[in-house]
Design a protein around this motif. Sequence first.
Motif, PDB file in Angstrom:
ATOM      1  N   ASP A  37      26.832  42.286  45.503  1.00 23.90           N
ATOM      2  CA  ASP A  37      28.242  42.023  45.806  1.00 23.90           C
ATOM      3  C   ASP A  37      29.073  41.673  44.577  1.00 23.90           C
ATOM      4  O   ASP A  37      30.302  41.607  44.668  1.00 23.90           O
ATOM      5  N   ALA A  38      28.434  41.415  43.440  1.00 23.95           N
ATOM      6  CA  ALA A  38      29.177  41.060  42.234  1.00 23.95           C
ATOM      7  C   ALA A  38      29.945  42.272  41.719  1.00 23.95           C
ATOM      8  O   ALA A  38      29.456  43.400  41.759  1.00 23.95           O
ATOM      9  N   SER A 168      42.427  31.594  34.138  1.00 19.71           N
ATOM     10  CA  SER A 168      41.644  32.586  33.394  1.00 19.71           C
ATOM     11  C   SER A 168      42.552  33.538  32.624  1.00 19.71           C
ATOM     12  O   SER A 168      42.276  33.889  31.474  1.00 19.71           O
ATOM     13  N   ASP A 169      43.656  33.952  33.251  1.00 20.04           N
ATOM     14  CA  ASP A 169      44.599  34.842  32.587  1.00 20.04           C
ATOM     15  C   ASP A 169      45.239  34.166  31.380  1.00 20.04           C
ATOM     16  O   ASP A 169      45.408  34.786  30.312  1.00 20.04           O
ATOM     17  N   ASP A 218      41.734  39.657  42.297  1.00 19.92           N
ATOM     18  CA  ASP A 218      40.360  39.145  42.322  1.00 19.92           C
ATOM     19  C   ASP A 218      39.909  38.895  43.762  1.00 19.92           C
ATOM     20  O   ASP A 218      38.849  39.356  44.174  1.00 19.92           O
ATOM     21  N   TRP A 219      40.733  38.207  44.550  1.00 20.44           N
ATOM     22  CA  TRP A 219      40.346  37.804  45.894  1.00 20.44           C
ATOM     23  C   TRP A 219      40.260  38.990  46.850  1.00 20.44           C
ATOM     24  O   TRP A 219      39.366  39.043  47.705  1.00 20.44           O
ATOM     25  N   SER A 252      36.067  34.369  41.745  1.00 17.71           N
ATOM     26  CA  SER A 252      36.336  33.599  40.527  1.00 17.71           C
ATOM     27  C   SER A 252      35.605  34.213  39.334  1.00 17.71           C
ATOM     28  O   SER A 252      36.161  34.317  38.232  1.00 17.71           O
ATOM     29  N   VAL A 253      34.351  34.637  39.540  1.00 20.24           N
ATOM     30  CA  VAL A 253      33.611  35.335  38.483  1.00 20.24           C
ATOM     31  C   VAL A 253      34.358  36.602  38.084  1.00 20.24           C
ATOM     32  O   VAL A 253      34.464  36.930  36.887  1.00 20.24           O
ATOM     33  N   HIS A 254      34.895  37.311  39.063  1.00 16.54           N
ATOM     34  CA  HIS A 254      35.647  38.533  38.754  1.00 16.54           C
ATOM     35  C   HIS A 254      36.862  38.240  37.885  1.00 16.54           C
ATOM     36  O   HIS A 254      37.234  39.051  37.017  1.00 16.54           O
ATOM     37  N   SER A 255      37.498  37.079  38.093  1.00 14.16           N
ATOM     38  CA  SER A 255      38.657  36.731  37.261  1.00 14.16           C
ATOM     39  C   SER A 255      38.247  36.600  35.799  1.00 14.16           C
ATOM     40  O   SER A 255      39.016  36.957  34.895  1.00 14.16           O
ATOM     41  N   VAL A 256      37.053  36.096  35.564  1.00 15.38           N
ATOM     42  CA  VAL A 256      36.535  36.009  34.199  1.00 15.38           C
ATOM     43  C   VAL A 256      36.266  37.411  33.655  1.00 15.38           C
ATOM     44  O   VAL A 256      36.683  37.771  32.554  1.00 15.38           O
ATOM     45  N   ASP A 257      35.564  38.209  34.445  1.00 11.92           N
ATOM     46  CA  ASP A 257      35.213  39.554  34.003  1.00 11.92           C
ATOM     47  C   ASP A 257      36.456  40.375  33.678  1.00 11.92           C
ATOM     48  O   ASP A 257      36.526  41.058  32.651  1.00 11.92           O
ATOM     49  N   ARG A 258      37.450  40.312  34.546  1.00 14.05           N
ATOM     50  CA  ARG A 258      38.681  41.073  34.336  1.00 14.05           C
ATOM     51  C   ARG A 258      39.356  40.680  33.022  1.00 14.05           C
ATOM     52  O   ARG A 258      39.838  41.537  32.263  1.00 14.05           O
TER      53      ARG A 258
END
Length: 467
Positions: A37-38, A168-169, A218-219, A252-258
């Motif tokens: 799912d990541a 994060s942004d 992200d969400w 939240s992890v996706h916000s970092v990755d992005r």
Amino acid sequence: MSRPATAPAPITKRPNILFIVTDDMGAWAMGSAGHPDARTPHLDRLASEGTLLRQHFSASAVCSPSRACIFTSRHCLEVGIPDFLCQDPEVGLDPQVPSIASELKAAGYDTTLIGKWHLGHGKKFHPTRHGYNEFTGFLIGDDSGPLSSRDPVIEKDGRRSRVPGYTSDLLADYAIDFLRRDRASPFFLSLHFWAPHANQGVSTEDGDRTWHPLKSEDWDLFKDIDPQIPNPDYPKLDIPRVKRMTREYLASVHSVDRNIGRVLAQLEAQGILDDTLIVFTSDNGYNLGHHGIWHKGNGWWILTDNRGDRPNLYDESMRVPALVRFPEKVKAGQDITSPNSSLDWLPTLLDYAGVNPSFTPRGQSLRAPLSGADAGPLRTIFGQYRMWDWNQTGADMRSWRTQEWKLMVDLKETVPNEFYALHRDPCETTNLASSDDPAIRAAMRECKQALYAYMKQIGDTPVPVYN
């Protein structure tokens, strides 16, 4: 068959160094780690173009002590940071202790920290006293209020103010601004994200912890999924709560990755991507339903009838993501499955920079195995975490992890001893500490003796008497 160990080629040009640290990110929370799912395409890119360290462990299990270990290549009790730091102005990392930043600054690097510090607040322990020329971020433990994923209070140029936007942004914005500067010397940029730490001062309607507010891009990727959880059959596991938290956590992890993608794009646009050594890791790991708990070393049960404390040094609390990209110096597409430690970052980064440490680190350079050489003898991993006395449980925990066995002890005996046969129980599900099997008793005795011998070696006293 393992390759013979060979020394990497000498460094002829000092690289730029981008050292990215997330907060509370489990090693499992990436696509390249196998989570279905990541959504982490930019981290997965770093893994495919560089090396993934699959058995990388923090030396502690909570924010401040684990960061002290990364930063100094010393164990957390050696530098007086046993647990997460609050507002005591007299507790923090001593500026006299050598660190990654102070060693690289002395060698001529342009050093900057953007993001979370959490190793002391105020002038006495400020990042600029630890080798950073500049600091933009949050000290943690000061009077700026709780941290959240949106509209954080950020210190910049010595002044604190609330900055509108997603955290994060904003941190990526500051990093991109730093990268755009003209400079005559190589840089060491520490980019320390707050995510995916759960928010402070924000809760769900029923008062539970949450990662919201989250940016829609992200969400929206996670809000409707039915996420995989690690052990749905765990007795009395609060599955709806685990799934709700997992959706938010992965967003939240996706916000970092992005935002890492944005930073990589900036490096690429400036033509310096391949001249930059990039490290991605986290301070400590994370549980989301693993072992029936959530959070990290100071975890809590996530059961339908129990939300109390559960201190631990489980692998999920200690194992962290670790990716390294540096073309021609770091082997692309490589998985390193032998164990290594967060104590290794200081000697590793200095090795790539051609800098001899001014002291003897506890860790060791990973430059040879990252280049594709043999990793050498298999290593034992030591874990250390002492909760503040005011904590409800007040555990004082140590762990000793070999390839076959994992021992966890609480020196205050508030948490039962645990012993796991990792070679047949890698998920640490069956505690063998009370086993009558002579072979298991002998293995546990050997691990205890080795643990106590190491504690004595590093001055971690009082050392218990084995019985």
